[in-house]
Motif scaffolding. Sequence first.
Motif, PDB file in Angstrom:
ATOM      1  N   GLU A 238       0.797  -1.220   0.000  1.00 21.03           N
ATOM      2  CA  GLU A 238       0.000   0.000   0.000  1.00 21.03           C
ATOM      3  C   GLU A 238       0.833   1.275   0.000  1.00 21.03           C
ATOM      4  N   THR A 239       2.041   1.236   0.492  1.00 16.89           N
ATOM      5  CA  THR A 239       2.857   2.452   0.519  1.00 16.89           C
ATOM      6  C   THR A 239       4.326   2.116   0.335  1.00 16.89           C
ATOM      7  N   LYS A 241       6.526   4.640   1.074  1.00 15.53           N
ATOM      8  CA  LYS A 241       7.201   5.664   1.868  1.00 15.53           C
ATOM      9  C   LYS A 241       7.476   5.140   3.272  1.00 15.53           C
ATOM     10  N   GLU A 244       5.448   6.443   6.286  1.00 12.16           N
ATOM     11  CA  GLU A 244       4.000   6.215   6.296  1.00 12.16           C
ATOM     12  C   GLU A 244       3.618   4.809   6.742  1.00 12.16           C
ATOM     13  N   VAL A 248      -0.160   3.656   7.933  1.00 10.07           N
ATOM     14  CA  VAL A 248      -0.963   2.746   7.117  1.00 10.07           C
ATOM     15  C   VAL A 248      -1.308   1.499   7.923  1.00 10.07           C
ATOM     16  N   GLY A 336       2.583  10.845  -1.365  1.00  9.10           N
ATOM     17  CA  GLY A 336       2.224  10.382  -0.032  1.00  9.10           C
ATOM     18  C   GLY A 336       0.719  10.262   0.110  1.00  9.10           C
ATOM     19  N   HIS A 337       0.240  10.207   1.362  1.00  6.61           N
ATOM     20  CA  HIS A 337      -1.178  10.031   1.632  1.00  6.61           C
ATOM     21  C   HIS A 337      -1.638  10.976   2.733  1.00  6.61           C
ATOM     22  N   ALA A 409       3.470   1.833  -3.659  1.00  8.32           N
ATOM     23  CA  ALA A 409       2.936   3.086  -4.147  1.00  8.32           C
ATOM     24  C   ALA A 409       1.947   2.816  -5.265  1.00  8.32           C
TER      25      ALA A 409
END
Length: 421
Positions: A238-239, A241, A244, A248, A336-337, A409
């Motif tokens: 899901e990410t 970074k 993060e 998450v 990012g989120h 990502a």
Amino acid sequence: MSERPPISPRSPRAALEPEQVPPPPKRSERARNPFVIVGNAVITLVLISMIGVGAAYVYGKQMLEASGPLKEDKIVNIPARAGKGDIAETLQREGVIDVNRWLFIGGVFALKASTELKPGEYEFRKNASLRDVIGTIVEGKVVQHAVTIPEGLTSEQIVARLSENEIFTGAVREMPREGTLLPETYKFPRGTTREQVIQRMQQSQKRVLAEIWERRNTDIPVKTPEQLVALASIVEKETGKADERSRVAAVFVNRLRQKMKLQSDPTIIYGLVGGKGTLGRPIKRSEIMQPSPYNTYVVDGLPPGPIANPGRASLEATANPARTRDLFFVADGTGGHSFTETYDQHQKNVAKLRTQEKAIQNDTVEPPDDPAPAAAAAPSDSNPSASATKPAAPAKRTRSTTTPGGQGAAQSATTPPVVQR
């Protein structure tokens, strides 16, 4: 004074005759003894041998210590089952030594290394002497090749990478279970079997997982190390970074606590393609609710197993997630989120992202010379893709696909990443 004896006169003829010389003394019986003769010969040979050995020692030492012909460091592969003569020829051909095979073999014997030469890939230093060259092979310190396995790859993708790497040999007999391999940078010598690589990755994963499990926050709704790996694999996808991951992880942990579906797009993709990892296209609307044990829009809680091989950082983030009450996250347009606790605030973040996307499209897409007819509405089973987790599926949504390398990502087929949570 004593008087000299009178000299008797000689006749003219006697004066012309040669004077008689007394015979040499006879050799003693000891000098003619054969043991003495042999002893003298032995002593002579010993002296000559000592001189020869001394000269050979001086020459051999100079030969062993003299700088070699290499102008720069060089890696040379010594094949398995190669004899001393074959090794000498290989080194001579590669320019590591400039002596013939017999001098090399003599050097090996002089250094008492005739049974210590090991095959492998060695790095020989610039101007390495013969002593250095033989010592390098005897020590067996072969070249170690760094091999990096990225986080988020499936076991099938990892095996494919190992199969393409020419430094390894052999085949993988059985596909490793998903989530049992630890992505990391490893070092292996040339010729390592692929089975050995898999075993080392599995051992590393067991060790790291055990350490992280012992340090986990016991309040997280994960009952076994295997469940921790499954959740960490979703976080990994899901990410991408690092800062993060824990947030998450917190979103999914909070959803598990509140009995909410995880609604993670990477789980849909894994349910569709399995170990191949990538879908190669956006998720279709019809696939969102398609029954699958891995589709977390359909099933409650965790999928039956990992959807990839998570790295150490994702395992640690999942074992000790951030202390937040976030339930949603959406891409912020910068890679990012944005995280929120409420669906209303989440919708505002989604609208903000839509505005950014529209501005980017207006700036980058040139209008046609002639007005084009209005585009037809897209079919209900094909929609742009970005990652999403949300309490209920809105009428319009953008879905996600993961990047080819397996990193988390999300990316859209036509727009920047959008993640609805």
